[in-house]
Structure formats: structure tokens, C-alpha cells
Design a protein around this motif. Sequence first.
Motif, short mmCIF file in Angstrom:
data_model
loop_
_atom_site.label_atom_id
_atom_site.label_comp_id
_atom_site.label_asym_id
_atom_site.label_seq_id
_atom_site.Cartn_x
_atom_site.Cartn_y
_atom_site.Cartn_z
N ARG B 97 0.89 -1.20 0.12
CA ARG B 97 -0.03 0.02 -0.21
C ARG B 97 1.09 1.19 0.02
NH1 ARG B 97 -3.17 0.06 5.18
NH2 ARG B 97 -4.38 -1.32 4.13
N LEU B 121 -9.66 5.16 -3.99
CA LEU B 121 -9.73 3.88 -3.36
C LEU B 121 -8.66 3.27 -2.35
CD1 LEU B 121 -12.28 2.39 -3.08
CD2 LEU B 121 -11.82 1.35 -5.16
N PRO B 122 -7.45 3.23 -3.20
CA PRO B 122 -6.25 2.74 -2.33
C PRO B 122 -5.93 3.29 -1.06
CG PRO B 122 -5.70 3.06 -4.73
CD PRO B 122 -7.04 3.69 -4.33
N ALA B 123 -6.56 4.53 -0.88
CA ALA B 123 -5.95 5.36 0.21
C ALA B 123 -7.05 5.27 1.34
CB ALA B 123 -5.68 6.67 -0.11
N TYR B 124 -8.28 4.81 0.96
CA TYR B 124 -9.14 4.61 2.30
C TYR B 124 -8.88 4.09 3.37
CZ TYR B 124 -12.96 6.44 -0.64
OH TYR B 124 -13.90 6.95 -1.44
N PRO B 125 -8.12 2.79 3.33
CA PRO B 125 -7.81 2.09 4.74
C PRO B 125 -6.60 2.75 5.49
CG PRO B 125 -7.98 0.73 2.73
CD PRO B 125 -7.80 1.90 2.24
N THR B 126 -6.15 3.87 4.80
CA THR B 126 -5.03 4.56 5.44
C THR B 126 -5.32 5.49 6.29
OG1 THR B 126 -4.81 5.98 3.70
CG2 THR B 126 -3.44 4.40 3.34
N ARG B 169 -4.73 6.45 -9.84
CA ARG B 169 -4.86 5.52 -8.84
C ARG B 169 -3.51 5.00 -8.27
NH1 ARG B 169 -8.46 0.20 -9.37
NH2 ARG B 169 -6.48 -0.44 -10.23
#
Lengths: 378, 241
Positions: B97, B121-126, B169
Motif C-alpha cells: 500500500r 480507493l487505495p488510500a481509504y484504509p490508510t 490511482r
Amino acid sequence: MNRSLQRHLNILDFALSSLWRRKGKNLALLAVYTLIIFIIASIVFFTQALKREADLVLQDAPDLVVQRMVAGRHDPIPVSYGTGIAAIRGVSEVTPRFWGYYYDPVTGANFTLVASDDQELKPEAISIGSGVARTSRISIGDFLPLKDIKGSPVLFSVQKIFPSSSELVAADLIQLRQEDFQRLFDFPAGRATDLAVSAGNPAELETIAAKIVHDFPDTRPILKSEMIRTYDSVFDWRSGMVLVVLAVAVLSFIIFAWDKATGLSAEEKKEIGILKSIGWETTDVLLLKSWEGIVISLSAFLFGVSLGYLHVFFFSASLFEHALKGWSVLYPEFKLTPVIDPYLICLLFLLSVGPYVAATVVPSWLAATVDPDAAMRS
Amino acid sequence: MIEVIEVSKSFNVGKVNQFDAVSRVSCRIAPGELTILKGPSGSGKTTLMTLIGCMARPSSGRIVLSGIGAGSLFGQQPDAEIEITSLPERFLTGIRRSAFGFIFQQFNLVRGISVLENVMLPAYPTGVNHKVLRERALTLLETFNIARHASSQVGLLSGGEMQRVAIARALINDPSVIIADEPTAHLDSRLSREFMALIEGFKSAGKTVLIASHDPIVFDSPLADQVIEMRDGALIDGSRP
């Protein structure tokens, strides 16, 4: 803002977006789920409110009622028995009661006639429940003809109509003077329908009842606690009958929800692969799916319970009142007092939200444990 | 620096259909350089990239990362040396990530949501603030000249536009390594050259780029610092042009 909280908010935001892009499927699911919870909540609210009404009615009931039995049937009891019963230690008061039923062929309704010791009630005057007034289309000052035992009509003037707050109890009630009651039914002199007995100490009631049976073997004492139990079983039986029907509906829904929630489409599986490949952990995917499940089931729970509350307490449970309220033609028109049992609401919450979230998360967890490189090869 | 030491990857191990996708491959990818993995389909390029990109673990051998900013995940200096071969999934995901940005052959965009959401989207869980994330994504979309499509659904975009969304992205978490699998497979020659121009921008920004391709526009590009040729899971040649 805390990063962990922000992570939840970000994933919740995406969960809402995900639900919205499959709005056809999810709105249908929400509608069905809401309908089921609405029906269950309505029944829970309705039966709770009815039980409360019944409890209120029985609060004013006598501690003990003594009936006379002849050949196993209820028969008018000699008023003189009251003197013997009053002499039993612990009995504080014995009151003879006069009441019966009257079938009115014009309206097809059964009225409950009760002799009253209300001194304000004039001879050949009656106080009636609003159900009687509504069915017979009469109001204060009008006359209600009742046929006596020989078939001759006796005119009673309406002196009072009971307020609608007492409708559940008094809808079919007609109160009249004792002598009018006895004349109308040619009720034998020196007899009463039953005797109401009060005791100074409720703990002695069972002993008093045993003594009454001993002294007057042709009588049957009925304790207030037995009446409460009978009322409870009547209401439970009614709600139980509906719950059997509901159980089938709920089971069908669970199969439906399981099918919808567990049937991850190829597109959904691919999306999980994409999320994993761009840096989402398995726990992130599970959090996303949990939020999706919570949003659907919690919304259905809140909508269903709110609609159930409105249905029962604002619209008098209009969808199933005829099935549950009684079997007379005199359906009471009344507003139930809102009663909410937190235990039942919590139980409904756990049974509606928990299984759905589990049905959503488990298959996603299975899909999310695939290697993230699957997306590279799709 | 990415150092691949005697790495092999086998599938269906111990079964009659065991398949060795990568066999004893060793190579070094220097920071800030463009490395091309060249070879026909089935040569093991994609598998090697998934191993380097922490998407899968090798069956044997070691992969060591250094200078890519992943050390802080382990309480070390950001550029510390980390061997990723035996890390649990949670740590591999963390490295993937924060240090890698992926551009897939099929773009792998999520349909039904907007271009902007796809980029974020890839940064949402951060746990980055949504507003900050949104501004970062819009800046990237402007950089790649597709900001006008920010609220459009990805299904309405052309192939070239979709790829630029995929690139945006890949950059949302500001990775130090970009991994692209056959990025020009679905692009015509003009768009393929435009893609290579974007790669030049990444190099200028100091990013390490690893591309798997059998497109001459890519592997013959003067931008390439190293072309590694593979066939049947093994390395044929590793040379600097």
C-alpha cells in the motif's frame, strides 16, 4: 481526527457508494426486510400494549369472585351466601354483582349489561359504551329499546356515554340500575350473578378460597391471579398464533436474505480481488462488507420498528386489529398507550441485524482470503 | 533498491500438474530507474512482478527492498533494508500500500463508481482525511488531464482515459515504485507513446518503474535503464542499454 475513525468513515463512505450502485437489488432487499421487521414489531408493540390494558382492567377487579355451580354450569348465587362468606376470617367485604349478556338482533351485537350502584343513574336510564352508541347510532337523551324476557320492549334513555379512553373495556358495556336489570331479565330475587370478595391481606386469599369451598361446596372461587393468568394466556395465545405464521415468513426471509447476501457475483468477487491488489487488507474488505450489511439491516430495523410504532399507536394497528382485538361486531376504536419493552426491542435488533451482517461477511471473508495477485491475472 | 536473489515460484507443488512459473531468477532494480521485463506470454514476467510487489510469496529465494520508504512500517528508518520473503500478509499489505503503485493490464477499475472514487480507493484504509484525499486525487486527475471526468463513471471512459485513471490511482499513496503489467496492451501506438511520456515524468520525479511488456514501443524505449528478458520462467539476459 483519529486515523482509525477516519478509516472507518472512508470505508463507510465507499460502502454507501457500493450499495447505491446496486440500488435495485439493495432497495428490494431493504423493502422486504423492512416489511418483515414492521410486522414483527407491530405484533410486539400490539401485544405489549394489550397486556398492559388488560393489567389495568384487572387492577380494579375484585381479589376473589365466587360463582355458584349447578351441574357444572354457572348459576345465579344466593345473596345470602355473602353473609356466610363475610364471616370467614380475613374477608373484608362481600359485594353481590349482577351482570349478563344481551344479544341485539338489530345490530347483531352482544352487549354486556351490568347493574350499577351509581346513585346518579335514574330509573330506566343507562350509561353506554361508545361502541354501543356507535353501533346503535344513539347519543345522550336518545332511547335504546331492549326486549325483556317476555319479548316486550323496554325503553331506556341514554344518560351517559363512557369516554373513549375506556373503550377497550367499555365498548360493549351497558350500565343500568339493579332493579331494572332484575326486571329486564326476570332475575330471581335474592340471587346475584356472582359475589365479589375482598380480603385485607392478599396472602390469605388461597386460604379464604379453600374455606369458601369447604363451607359452600356448590361454589367456585376464582382468584384475581387466575384471571390475570387467563388474560395473559389469551393474549399470548393470540400473539403465539401470529408468531407461528411469522416464523414461516421469517424463515422464508432468512432463506431469501441468505441467498442474496451469500451469492457473491463474479463482479463482486473480482472487486474484492482488485481491492486486495491495490493495498486493502482482508480486514479492510471485511469492514467494508460489515458496513454494507449494517447499513441495510440497521436501516430496515429502524424503518420497520418506526413504521410498526406508527401503525400500532397512531393508526390503532389497523392492518390486523380485526384478527387480534376481538370477535364481536363491536370493534373498539381506541388509541393504545405506547408501551415499549427494551428487552424485546434489543432482541429484535440482535435477531435482525446480527444474522444479516454474518450472512454478508462470511462469503466475503472467503473471497477476501484469495491471493491479491489474482487481480493481476484476471 | 530491489534485490531479487535466486527466486523461484511454483504452483500446485507436489501435484502432477506442478508448474514452475519463475525459476531461480536473480536481478537488481536500482532506485529511480526504469526496468523493463520483456518476454512472451507465459514467460513469468507477471509472476515475478507480483513477487516483487508483495502480492505473493516466492517458493524459494529472497527479495530484499531498501530505500523505498517501507522501513517505518517496522519501526526502522524509512529507507532501511527489509527482506519481504517471509513476512505475514498484514506487513506485505502495508508495504504494497505504501511503497508500490500498480497499473494493471485490464486497468482493474471498479465499475459503477466515479473516476474520483476509483482514484481515492487505495488510500481509504490508510485513514487519511477524506477531504485531503479528495484534493490529492483531483490534483492527480488534473495532472493527467482527466479532471473533467472526475464525477463520471469509469465505464463511460475510453481506453486511454481509463489507463490514466489507473495511473492516477497507482499514485494516490505517493509510492516510490510503480509496477505496470502490459500497460500498452490495450492502447494504440499514439496512446502507447503518450504512456511512455508519462513514465518519463515518473522517472524525473525519482520514482522507480518496473514494466512487464512485449510491446516494442516499451522495451525499445530510450527511457529504459535496464531490460530483463525472460522465457519459460527464467532470465535470458539482463543488460543496461
